[in-house]
Design an enzyme around this catalytic site. Structure first.
Site, PDB file in Angstrom:
ATOM      1  N   GLY A  63       0.851  -1.190   0.000  1.00 48.92           N
ATOM      2  CA  GLY A  63       0.000   0.000   0.000  1.00 48.92           C
ATOM      3  C   GLY A  63       0.882   1.233   0.000  1.00 48.92           C
ATOM      4  O   GLY A  63       1.367   1.661  -1.048  1.00 48.92           O
ATOM      5  N   GLN A  78     -22.745  16.795  13.941  1.00 51.43           N
ATOM      6  CA  GLN A  78     -23.047  17.176  15.327  1.00 51.43           C
ATOM      7  C   GLN A  78     -24.094  18.290  15.382  1.00 51.43           C
ATOM      8  O   GLN A  78     -25.037  18.228  16.168  1.00 51.43           O
ATOM      9  CB  GLN A  78     -21.738  17.624  16.006  1.00 51.43           C
ATOM     10  CG  GLN A  78     -21.840  17.814  17.497  1.00 51.43           C
ATOM     11  CD  GLN A  78     -22.101  16.500  18.217  1.00 51.43           C
ATOM     12  OE1 GLN A  78     -21.730  15.429  17.738  1.00 51.43           O
ATOM     13  NE2 GLN A  78     -22.762  16.576  19.356  1.00 51.43           N
ATOM     14  N   GLU A 117      -4.663   8.065  -2.371  1.00 51.46           N
ATOM     15  CA  GLU A 117      -3.529   8.823  -2.952  1.00 51.46           C
ATOM     16  C   GLU A 117      -2.442   9.150  -1.936  1.00 51.46           C
ATOM     17  O   GLU A 117      -1.817  10.208  -2.012  1.00 51.46           O
ATOM     18  CB  GLU A 117      -4.004  10.133  -3.595  1.00 51.46           C
ATOM     19  CG  GLU A 117      -4.941   9.989  -4.771  1.00 51.46           C
ATOM     20  CD  GLU A 117      -4.380   9.136  -5.880  1.00 51.46           C
ATOM     21  OE1 GLU A 117      -4.997   8.108  -6.168  1.00 51.46           O
ATOM     22  OE2 GLU A 117      -3.328   9.472  -6.429  1.00 51.46           O
ATOM     23  N   GLY A 118      -2.204   8.239  -1.012  1.00 51.59           N
ATOM     24  CA  GLY A 118      -1.219   8.496   0.034  1.00 51.59           C
ATOM     25  C   GLY A 118      -1.931   8.828   1.325  1.00 51.59           C
ATOM     26  O   GLY A 118      -2.583   9.855   1.422  1.00 51.59           O
TER      27      GLY A 118
END
Lengths: 381, 382
Positions: A129, A337, A364-365
């Site tokens: 990954g 909330q 994307e990271g």
């Protein structure tokens, strides 16, 4: 210095916003519920010129910048992040545009803005990954073709793409890890190439995500992106510098859209005899949310502008990406909330935002990888 | 769009940085300890053109924008916030330049850049801080004069200024509360003017802060800024627009300075056999600090640019000011933490930065007031 958007940029944003506001709401819930890609919506976006705006005129695009592409992504995500991912149907074309051979550009790129093809790029694997250099999908070179074997995981557009750029191991014996990989274009029709859509994603469910299997898939040698093997990792880093900007803008868009919903709701909803927004506790929340959005936007616009002006700054891009992902998650948490019980229920569309936002911190990271990049740029190795 | 600094801006930043790096470190600790205004340093900064860069050329300044002023401020604060506040010696002159009569500009502005005068602006009172409409200092008309009575609190340059712009009630009878005020230049040598220096501040101790008492202080009516009564409140709001951006640049500067000290330290300091910067937890801290600084700098530049281009955006200004203040405090805190025990003692300047940073969350509008302003812009009045 000039912090104003050009009038062309303003027009693009406005058009993208109007398109999204007109088209997304009626399909968003359905696509999310059934995890289906909004094909008709994508076609319409192509017809109107929203897809692949960074593609040069010579290859069928309008030849705008990655910044303009990102503006569209922002406005789309502002209305609905899932539907907004139709902007990603050109994912991987950056490889071809930046590094592809002339024939590749002519063959593949024009199909994308016209809505005749969808693309993807396959990097991640079950065991690789963040650690991209450990990609193990192998492409063995034969006389006139490559033979690809391996698996790819979490691939955007994986089961709907007509062709994808696949990061493969081609030069296993290279001493340096980043020189062992190459990017290959693989068409969906190739024998031995199978995909299975991944279901039950937390959010962004209008976006297709798939697992890819390659069992001895043959592609011609000329499907190698560029002229030389071993360039894949280096090419990918350049591609990430663009795609991370787009994703960062999506974070801004999601947060902005959520903020606007919270503002509207705070004005309408009455408790204790007065609008929620008249309570300082709510006012402070909104002020903090708006500040986060503006800060993320300021980083993103700067990072995007730099990309288009030949001053790519990976540190700034990583900052924009992790900060806007985190801002989106934080802001949307407060949006839910403020909406209370109504925010928690599917029919108001707020809970979908909460699920969608999270992806920006991962795709994307991951934000952890972004921080490592920033730290490396600052501290050296 | 263009995110590049102009060559001129780059030169100004570099010059400011070089001056600060050359002059501040040798004296910063001492002036902090003594709580003394660094008068020689201020004089030198005037000679080199750093003071009042936004003042028009015909009044002795460089005729630059407030963005450039903010950039100089950021560079100064990056090296030392207390010394950096020598730039506030022109504080209040923005009002004179923007709203003053021609005679006021000619009389009050040139001495500031020449190093012959120090200014201040007195707004806050003992019982009117964030709630500025509740000030009580009153200017009563008497013939051709105003006679001023009241007291002002926490006034920057209060005990060293030669003249101070005083925010006064001039029209208690005006129906709209917003039209009851005027801004009046008061020379500090007028009979009845008294200033008491406040000591024991947490930080920015090289910056002078005083309590001011005005008892039957008589000034000619020509000292009313702009010559028109009832205009004080909108004038002060515009002054806040400008000086909140300047305060934001202080937050960016103190954060940048603390970040750089932290980076240097984590590369040098070894524990468990390696530089502490090799530990991922430390790397993440550095990455987060750098990102916060970058984000607030981008906001601050944008807010300043908008002012200089006639598009002052109070929401954006308040966002920049609130975030820059908070980030100054957060980054200084993390930088001190990374220094460990060494960070806690004065030999390493980071403890001073930690004390100095806090002021940005308080002056020129507390961060709570900034949030009120942002919320009002978002929601309208409910």
């Amino acid at each position: 210095m000039d912090f104003e958007l050009t009038s062309e940029q303003k027009d693009i944003k406005k058009a993208a916003r109007e398109f999204a506001e007109g088209m997304f709401p009626e399909v968003a819930e359905e696509c999310d519920l059934h995890e289906t890609f909004p094909r008709a919506l994508w076609k319409k976006a192509c017809d109107l010129g929203f897809i692949g705006v960074y593609i040069d005129e010579a290859y069928g695009g309008p030849g705008l910048g990655f910044l303009e592409h990102a503006f569209i992504a922002e406005e789309f995500a502002r209305v609905d992040a899932g539907c907004g991912t139709i902007i990603h149907t050109t994912l991987g074309s950056e490889f071809i545009l930046l590094f592809g051979r002339e024939e590749q550009k002519r063959e593949y790129l024009p199909l994308l803005p016209k809505g005749e093809a969808i693309m993807g790029m396959a990097i991640t694997e079950p065991d690789a990954g963040s650690d991209v250099a450990s990609v193990s999908t192998v492409a063995r070179r034969m006389k006139d073709h490559y033979v690809i074997s391996g698996n790819k995981m979490f691939i955007t557009n994986g089961s709907i793409a007509d062709f994808l750029v696949i990061l493969c191991l081609t030069n296993e014996n290279e001493e340096v890890k980043p020189k062992r990989h190459s990017a290959l274009i693989v068409e969906k029709s190739r024998k031995g190439f199978e995909t299975s859509q991944l279901k039950r994603k937390l959010g962004m469910r209008a976006s297709d995500t798939a697992e890819l299997h390659f069992s001895d898939v043959e592609v011609p040698l000329q499907n190698l992106v560029g002229e030389k093997e071993g360039e894949g990792f280096h090419q990918l880093m350049a591609v990430f510098n663009r795609t991370r900007v787009t994703v960062a803008f999506q974070g801004v868009g999601i947060a902005q859209g959520g903020l606007e919903k919270a503002i509207q709701y705070s004005k309408q909803r009455k408790q204790f005899g007065r609008p929620l927004g008249s309570f300082q506790g709510i006012q402070f929340k909104l002020a903090e949310m708006a500040s986060l959005v503006e800060a993320a936007r300021a980083l993103c616009y700067q990072a995007g502008w730099m990309v288009d002006h030949g001053k790519i700054d990976p540190k700034l891009i990583s900052m924009a990406k992790w900060f806007s992902g985190e801002a989106a998650v934080k802001v949307i948490d407060e949006v839910v909330q403020i909406h209370g019980g109504y925010g928690y229920l599917g029919e108001y569309g707020i809970e979908r935002l909460y699920r969608d936002a999270k992806l920006v911190e991962i795709v994307e990271g991951t934000k952890e990888i972004e921080k490592l990049i920033i730290a490396r740029e600052i501290l050296g190795r | 769009m263009d995110f590049e600094l102009t060559n001129r801006q780059k030169q100004i930043c570099r010059a400011a940085r070089e001056f600060a790096e050359g002059e501040f470190p040798g004296i910063a600790r001492e002036y902090d300890r003594r709580e003394e205004f660094p008068r020689d340093l201020w004089k030198k900064a005037c000679e080199l053109g750093f003071i009042g860069v936004f003042i028009k050329k015909e009044y002795g300044g460089l005729g630059l924008g407030f963005l450039e002023f903010a950039m100089v401020m950021e560079e100064f604060w990056r090296v030392d916030p207390g010394c950096g506040n020598i730039l506030l010696t022109a504080f209040g002159s923005e009002l004179i330049q923007l709203y003053g009569t021609e005679e006021q500009k000619k009389r009050y502005l040139p001495p500031l850049t020449r190093g012959e005068a120090i200014m201040g602006a007195a707004i806050t009172e003992p019982d009117a801080g964030s709630d500025i409409l509740s000030i009580l200092t009153a200017a009563r008309k008497d013939g051709n004069d105003y006679v001023i009575n009241g007291s002002k609190q926490f006034i920057t340059n209060g005990s060293i200024a030669s003249h101070i712009v005083v925010f006064c009630l001039t029209h208690t009878e005006a129906e709209s509360r917003l039209k009851r005020f005027g801004t009046i230049v008061v020379e500090t040598d007028r009979p009845g003017f008294g200033a008491i220096k406040l000591t024991g501040k947490l930080g920015i101790r090289a910056s002078d802060t005083a309590e001011i008492r005005l008892s039957e202080v008589r000034v000619p009516k020509e000292n009313l800024i702009g010559g028109k009564e009832g205009e004080g409140f909108p004038q002060i709001m515009q002054l806040f627009n400008i000086n909140r951006v300047i305060a934001a640049s202080q937050g960016v500067g103190v954060a940048q300075g603390a970040l750089e000290k932290a980076i240097k330290h984590v590369k040098e300091r070894k524990q468990f056999g390696q530089p502490i910067g090799a530990f991922q937890a430390v790397q993440f801290k550095i990455a987060e600090m750098a990102t916060w600084v970058e984000a607030t700098r981008a906001l601050t530049y944008k807010a300043g640019w908008m002012i200089d281009h006639g598009k002052a955006d109070p929401k954006l200004i308040s966002i920049a000011k609130y975030l820059a203040g908070e980030i100054g405090v957060k980054v200084a805190n993390e930088a001190l933490q990374l220094h460990g025990g060494y960070g806690y003692i004065a030999d390493y300047d980071i403890e001073r930065f930690y004390r100095d940073a806090k002021i940005v969350e308080i002056y020129e509008g507390t961060k709570e007031i900034e949030k009120n302003t942002i919320a009002r812009e978002l929601l309208g009045r409910l």
